[in-house]
Design a protein around this motif. Structure first.
Motif: not given
Length: 289
Positions: A4-9, A38-43, A59-62, A66-69
């Motif tokens: 996640x080069x742009x961090x995580x959301x 866009x999340x890694x998977x829809x559900x 929550x931060x771990x699970x 990943x932020x894509x932009x």
């Protein structure tokens, strides 16, 4: 390696239901907004995970994506089982009490049939129609998962329970205030797509799309499935099963359900056999032998 080069959301909005009511279409469109990741998977299926340690959630771990932009400002979860799963909304409230929630509703019998055809498309060995509508047939929304079946089997075969929209929404409104809910209707989503998506972006505090992505009816299912088609008496019995809950739903949601086939059957405006015949056109009898 940093994935996640742009961090995580952190997930900050959720499409919580209902399954087979356009949630994939809706989430696919919103995920194309320039500010939405866009999340890694829809559900994510996070809040209905019965094996998770809910006494000590990380929550931060699970529950981040990943932020894509650099421009992405939010990410959403679209797990349509949340609205009916016992305990899911309560867990979500503990995570984020001000979570914006979106729910799309569809005629309960049409939704049920679409649920069954989806299962038969993916798993031809899953129960036939009659087994599907009788294996788990509660008279109202269950308060807990049956102890004699796995959570996974219940998730797939809880088709009848998912149609108790009134009880689901009543419970949901007791957990999250009404202003945090956006309630949509399936036919209106498809028929008035542009206006519906504007309502969603307005609700989430996003600028409206400059150019709306084309409507895609995602995961509509196979045109024809093998099995035994519904019959008129089964449709009539389902309509009666849903009657009280449907009246409750219409009252508390403000959604006009009068054109829904279930409502029309209950009002004497549609013969159950007409709906059964429409469903039967999508069912091929089991091959002989």
């Amino acid at each position: 390696m940093n994935d996640a080069p742009y961090g995580r959301l952190a997930y900050d909005f959720s499409i919580v239901g209902c399954q087979k009511s356009g949630t994939s279409t809706l989430s696919g469109t919103i995920s194309q907004h320039r500010l939405v990741c866009r999340p890694p998977r829809k559900e994510a299926h996070f809040f209905n995970n019965e094996e998770y340690d809910w006494a000590h959630p990380d929550y931060e771990r699970d529950y981040t994506a990943p932020k894509r932009s650099q421009v992405h400002a939010m990410v959403g979860d679209s797990t349509p089982v949340y609205i009916m799963w016992p305990g899911a909304l309560e867990r979500m409230h503990a995570y984020k009490p001000d979570m914006p929630l979106i729910a799309v509703f569809r005629d309960p019998i049409e939704r049920l049939f679409s649920h069954w055809t989806m299962l038969r498309t993916r798993h031809p060995d899953w129960p036939d129609w009659s087994g599907f509508i009788h294996e788990f047939r509660p008279s109202t929304l269950p308060e807990s998962i049956p102890t004699d079946v796995s959570a996974m089997r219940y998730k797939h075969l809880s088709g009848v329970a998912r149609g108790y929209y009134g009880a689901q929404l009543e419970r949901g409104l007791s957990i999250f205030p009404r202003e945090q809910w956006l309630l949509l209707e399936f036919r209106e989503l498809l028929a008035d797509y542009d206006r519906t998506i504007d309502r969603v972006t307005d609700f989430l505090g996003l600028p409206r799309f400059e150019q709306l992505p084309p409507l895609r009816n995602r995961y509509a299912g196979a045109a024809l499935v093998s099995g035994t088609a519904p019959v008129a008496q089964e449709i009539a019995d389902l309509a009666e099963l849903y009657a009280d809950d449907l009246a409750l739903f219409a009252q508390i949601s403000g959604i006009d359900t009068s054109a829904w086939p279930t409502s029309r059957i209950l009002a004497g405006e549609l013969e159950p056999g007409e709906l059964a015949d429409r469903f039967a056109a999508r069912v091929a009898p089991h091959p002989a032998g």
